[in-house]
Motif scaffolding. Structure first.
Motif, short mmCIF file in Angstrom:
data_model
loop_
_atom_site.label_atom_id
_atom_site.label_comp_id
_atom_site.label_asym_id
_atom_site.label_seq_id
_atom_site.Cartn_x
_atom_site.Cartn_y
_atom_site.Cartn_z
N PHE A 115 0.78 -1.23 0.00
CA PHE A 115 0.00 0.00 0.00
C PHE A 115 0.82 1.29 0.00
CE2 PHE A 115 -3.15 -2.99 1.70
CZ PHE A 115 -4.26 -2.65 0.94
N LEU A 116 2.01 1.28 0.56
CA LEU A 116 2.71 2.54 0.80
C LEU A 116 3.73 2.87 -0.28
CD1 LEU A 116 3.38 2.19 4.63
CD2 LEU A 116 1.69 3.69 3.54
N SER A 117 3.57 4.06 -0.86
CA SER A 117 4.61 4.66 -1.69
C SER A 117 5.29 5.74 -0.86
CB SER A 117 4.01 5.27 -2.96
OG SER A 117 3.37 4.28 -3.75
N ALA A 118 6.49 6.12 -1.25
CA ALA A 118 7.20 7.16 -0.52
C ALA A 118 6.36 8.43 -0.46
CB ALA A 118 8.54 7.45 -1.18
N GLY A 119 6.20 8.98 0.74
CA GLY A 119 5.44 10.20 0.91
C GLY A 119 3.99 9.98 1.28
N ASP A 120 3.48 8.75 1.15
CA ASP A 120 2.11 8.46 1.56
C ASP A 120 2.01 8.55 3.08
OD1 ASP A 120 0.91 8.10 -0.90
OD2 ASP A 120 1.37 5.96 -0.98
N THR A 121 0.77 8.62 3.56
CA THR A 121 0.53 8.73 5.00
C THR A 121 -0.15 7.48 5.53
OG1 THR A 121 0.44 11.14 5.10
CG2 THR A 121 -0.81 9.95 6.76
N ALA A 122 0.36 6.99 6.65
CA ALA A 122 -0.29 5.93 7.41
C ALA A 122 -0.83 6.55 8.69
CB ALA A 122 0.69 4.80 7.73
N LEU A 123 -2.11 6.40 8.93
CA LEU A 123 -2.70 6.87 10.18
C LEU A 123 -2.48 5.79 11.24
CD1 LEU A 123 -6.13 8.33 8.96
CD2 LEU A 123 -3.91 9.46 9.10
N VAL A 124 -1.93 6.17 12.39
CA VAL A 124 -1.64 5.20 13.44
C VAL A 124 -2.07 5.77 14.78
CG1 VAL A 124 0.32 4.19 12.20
CG2 VAL A 124 0.72 6.06 13.82
N GLN A 125 -2.36 4.87 15.72
CA GLN A 125 -2.62 5.33 17.07
C GLN A 125 -1.35 5.94 17.64
OE1 GLN A 125 -4.05 1.32 18.10
NE2 GLN A 125 -5.85 2.28 19.01
N TRP A 126 -1.53 6.78 18.66
CA TRP A 126 -0.41 7.55 19.23
C TRP A 126 -0.45 7.43 20.74
CZ3 TRP A 126 1.43 9.92 14.74
CH2 TRP A 126 2.57 10.71 14.86
N PRO A 127 0.29 6.52 21.33
CA PRO A 127 1.35 5.67 20.80
C PRO A 127 0.79 4.46 20.04
CG PRO A 127 0.99 5.17 23.10
CD PRO A 127 0.10 6.35 22.78
N THR A 128 1.69 3.76 19.35
CA THR A 128 1.29 2.59 18.58
C THR A 128 2.35 1.51 18.67
OG1 THR A 128 0.31 1.95 16.45
CG2 THR A 128 2.36 3.22 16.36
N ASN A 137 7.99 1.71 8.09
CA ASN A 137 9.00 2.75 7.90
C ASN A 137 9.87 2.51 6.67
OD1 ASN A 137 9.59 5.22 9.01
ND2 ASN A 137 11.03 4.44 10.52
N ALA A 138 10.13 1.25 6.35
CA ALA A 138 11.00 0.94 5.22
C ALA A 138 10.42 1.44 3.90
CB ALA A 138 11.22 -0.57 5.13
N TYR A 139 9.11 1.69 3.86
CA TYR A 139 8.47 2.12 2.61
C TYR A 139 8.27 3.64 2.56
CZ TYR A 139 8.11 -2.84 2.61
OH TYR A 139 8.44 -4.19 2.68
N GLU A 140 8.94 4.32 3.48
CA GLU A 140 9.10 5.78 3.47
C GLU A 140 7.79 6.56 3.52
OE1 GLU A 140 12.67 6.86 0.84
OE2 GLU A 140 11.96 4.99 -0.06
N PRO A 141 6.89 6.19 4.44
CA PRO A 141 5.67 6.97 4.59
C PRO A 141 5.84 8.10 5.60
CG PRO A 141 5.55 5.12 6.06
CD PRO A 141 6.90 5.03 5.35
N GLY A 166 1.88 12.83 -0.50
CA GLY A 166 1.13 11.65 -0.92
C GLY A 166 -0.31 11.73 -0.46
N ARG A 167 -0.90 10.58 -0.18
CA ARG A 167 -2.28 10.51 0.28
C ARG A 167 -2.38 9.50 1.43
NH1 ARG A 167 -5.93 6.66 -3.52
NH2 ARG A 167 -7.05 6.68 -1.54
#
Length: 408
Positions: A115-128, A137-141, A166-167
């Motif tokens: 799913f992830l291209s560089a610059g895309d956003t992943a929404l995550v809980q905070w903390p997660t 992280n390896a896919y540069e989001p 990204g999106r």
């Protein structure tokens, strides 16, 4: 000499060692009381059941099949058990909706890759969950804060994602007894999250390794079950459910699964084929036998043990922690999240705690994408008996009290 740094891909710079994996080394030191590792108690593993399963497989006609390559989707017998397990939770699915992975951690890596291209956003809980951050992280989001109770609209999230280049591709969360907080999303929060995902046209990644470890309260339907009901079935659902046997039966066999639309599963299978071809067939066949025979009775037994340890730790926190310290009260899982007075740095406290008090925990900063949460820490109660919990929390509470007093 080769200058290796000049040859690595850009993504290598984003790879970080897991603080938790490093802390697990403390488990080998008998003088340290460890509340660090979020792992099941090895004394509770159904070792005899697995011994019988492996013996049965290797001494019969199925030995050759179990020692051979297998299909990338996974053992049909194990997938059929998972189908029955998902159906009990309200997800109407079949084997074609299941991909067996080498632990749910591999599933997270595959999802990031898909799913992830560089610059895309992943929404995550905070903390997660730290392992999810490492996998993605390896896919540069970029990461943005997922909070079902926030006033942020889909348009707000989209605008912030565009600023990162990204999106929004997915929302990732552990809705039941989350690692590291131990918190559970209620039904209203789950429905709100699904609505947000619809408005964002993004996927939902439901990481559920602790789902079977409920000690109190009423079970809440999985996000995937709610999504299927809203969307008209799993083939139309946007949620990917990531399950695991690591917290219920055995982490050593490295077996997890993804349950999702066949369209997504078919793409993940291609990634699996390019990665490790298939998860070991022998382990899958053994797990299928043990799950069929022992899953419910075994989890009932372990849950009784973990519940007692959770209760002991909560009582010890009440008894020994200084004023200004707060913590969660999980209904299940393995973790209690502690918020210390603002002036206390948990990372610095850990070094002192191990050296002088002989107690280990995980500093909370590791679970924050932005490095925040410096005054928080995670405690795991799964591997400590009553005596260790009482002694360890007593020492830790005393150390925190001294630290707070010295900063006044």
């Amino acid at each position: 000499m080769t200058t290796w740094d000049s040859l690595y891909a850009n993504r290598a710079a984003r790879m970080r060692a897991s603080e938790i994996r490093e802390l697990l080394k403390l488990l080998d030191k008998p003088e340290v009381i460890s509340f660090a590792g979020g792992i099941p108690d090895a004394a509770l593993f159904p070792a005899e059941a697995f011994r019988e399963a492996y013996t049965d497989i290797l001494s019969g006609e199925e030995a050759g099949k179990a020692l051979q390559y297998g299909v990338s989707e996974g053992s049909l017998r194990l997938r059929r058990w998972i189908v029955s397990h998902m159906q009990e939770m309200g997800v109407d699915c079949g084997p074609e909706h299941i991909l067996i992975t080498s632990g749910s951690q591999q599933g997270l890596d595959y999802i990031g890759k898909l799913f992830l291209s560089a610059g895309d956003t992943a929404l995550v809980q905070w903390p997660t969950y730290l392992g999810a951050l490492q996998a993605f992280n390896a896919y540069e989001p970029g990461f943005d804060r997922l909070d079902p109770g926030t006033n942020l609209s889909a348009a707000d999230y989209q605008a912030r994602a565009r600023e990162k280049g990204g999106r929004v591709k997915f929302a990732y969360l552990s809705p039941d007894f989350a690692n590291p907080t131990g918190l559970t999303l209620d039904l209203k929060e789950r429905m709100r999250l699904l609505t947000l995902a619809e408005e964002l046209s993004c996927a939902v990644i439901e990481d559920a390794p602790y789902e079977s470890l409920r000690y109190d309260g009423e079970a809440v339907p999985p996000l995937l079950a709610l999504d299927c009901e809203r969307s008209g079935g799993i083939d139309k659902a946007r949620t990917l459910y990531c399950g695991s046997f690591s917290k219920s039966l055995s982490p050593g066999l490295r077996l997890g699964w993804i349950c999702a639309s066949p369209e997504v599963i078919s793409r993940l299978v291609l990634i699996k084929q390019a990665s490790d071809l298939n998860t070991p067939v022998l382990n899958q066949e053994a797990m299928a036998r043990v799950a069929e025979a022992r899953f419910k009775t075994h989890t009932a037994m372990t849950n009784a043990v973990y519940k007692a340890r959770r209760d002991a730790m909560l009582a010890a926190l009440e008894k020994y922690m200084p004023a200004g310290t707060r913590w969660t009260r999980p209904e299940g899982g393995m973790f209690i999240w502690v918020e210390l007075p603002e002036q206390v740095d948990a990372a610095a406290l850990l070094q002192t705690s191990v050296e002088t008090a002989g107690v280990a925990f995980v500093p909370g900063g590791a679970f924050h994408p932005d490095g925040g949460g410096t005054n928080t820490l995670r405690l795991s109660f799964s591997c400590a008996d009553y005596e260790k919990i009482e002694k360890g929390i007593s020492r830790l509470g005393g150390l925190i009290t001294e630290t707070v007093t010295s900063t006044l």
